[in-house]
Design a protein around this motif. Sequence first.
Motif, short mmCIF file in Angstrom:
data_model
loop_
_atom_site.label_atom_id
_atom_site.label_comp_id
_atom_site.label_asym_id
_atom_site.label_seq_id
_atom_site.Cartn_x
_atom_site.Cartn_y
_atom_site.Cartn_z
N ARG A 25 0.76 -1.50 -0.09
CA ARG A 25 -0.01 -0.30 -0.02
C ARG A 25 0.46 1.08 0.53
NH1 ARG A 25 0.30 1.80 4.79
NH2 ARG A 25 0.63 1.34 6.13
N GLU A 71 9.69 1.90 6.34
CA GLU A 71 9.03 0.62 6.06
C GLU A 71 9.41 0.19 5.03
OE1 GLU A 71 4.63 1.42 8.40
OE2 GLU A 71 5.09 2.78 6.30
N ARG A 168 3.55 -11.48 2.69
CA ARG A 168 2.11 -11.56 2.75
C ARG A 168 2.21 -12.06 4.22
NH1 ARG A 168 -0.14 -13.93 -2.66
NH2 ARG A 168 -0.02 -12.18 -3.83
N PHE A 171 4.07 -9.42 6.70
CA PHE A 171 3.48 -7.50 6.65
C PHE A 171 2.33 -7.42 6.22
CE2 PHE A 171 9.01 -7.23 6.21
CZ PHE A 171 8.83 -7.00 6.94
N THR A 172 1.66 -8.00 6.92
CA THR A 172 -0.08 -7.72 5.94
C THR A 172 -0.58 -6.31 6.59
OG1 THR A 172 -0.51 -10.75 7.03
CG2 THR A 172 -2.10 -8.81 6.83
N ARG A 173 -0.24 -6.02 7.64
CA ARG A 173 -0.43 -4.22 7.85
C ARG A 173 -0.02 -3.31 6.02
NH1 ARG A 173 4.14 -2.04 8.87
NH2 ARG A 173 5.55 -2.81 9.94
N LEU A 174 0.88 -3.94 5.60
CA LEU A 174 1.64 -2.55 4.44
C LEU A 174 0.53 -3.50 3.01
CD1 LEU A 174 5.21 -2.52 4.77
CD2 LEU A 174 3.39 -0.69 5.54
#
Length: 178
Positions: A25, A71, A168, A171-174
């Motif tokens: 993202r 990040e 994946r 770094f689910t948050r990204l």
Amino acid sequence: MSKTETITLAGGCFWCLEAVYEQVRGVVAVESGYSNGQVLNPSYEQVCGGETGHAEVVKIEFDPAVVSLRELLEVFFSIHDPTTRNRQGNDVGPQYRSGIYTHDEAQAAVAREVLAEVNAATGNRAVTELEPVANYWRAEAYHQHYFVQHPGQGYCAFVVAPKVEKFRHSFTRLMKPA
């Protein structure tokens, strides 16, 4: 509209990096290319020959209001081995080196901080280059978005896909929304 930034990264085959960063993202665009070598407008065959000095890279345009350079570098260091010189797995040669090619001094400062953390964690074994981007050239059209277009191709299935899955999972948050 937010102002975007660009960072250029080398960490083995550009297909691997591109496949991951296209899912982050805040990443607006990812382009596979060649950077920090001596030849003008090198071909893939020339770069693979190891004589141009170029690394296979991805040029990442990102919105720092959504995802920070720190990040992006954390992802970078999690999806390649920064301790092997001119090599990632079975990909061997100077074109597969680990490198952070910055576009300004502010990026270089962040990269130095993150690289120092990686060195602390690896016992000063990181061999990642940290230099200003130079002599960048876009890779041939067939290299762009390669994993998306060829997920079943052998290299993609056995090398790229595990790196994408690691991203994946870690770094689910990204991740961009589905």
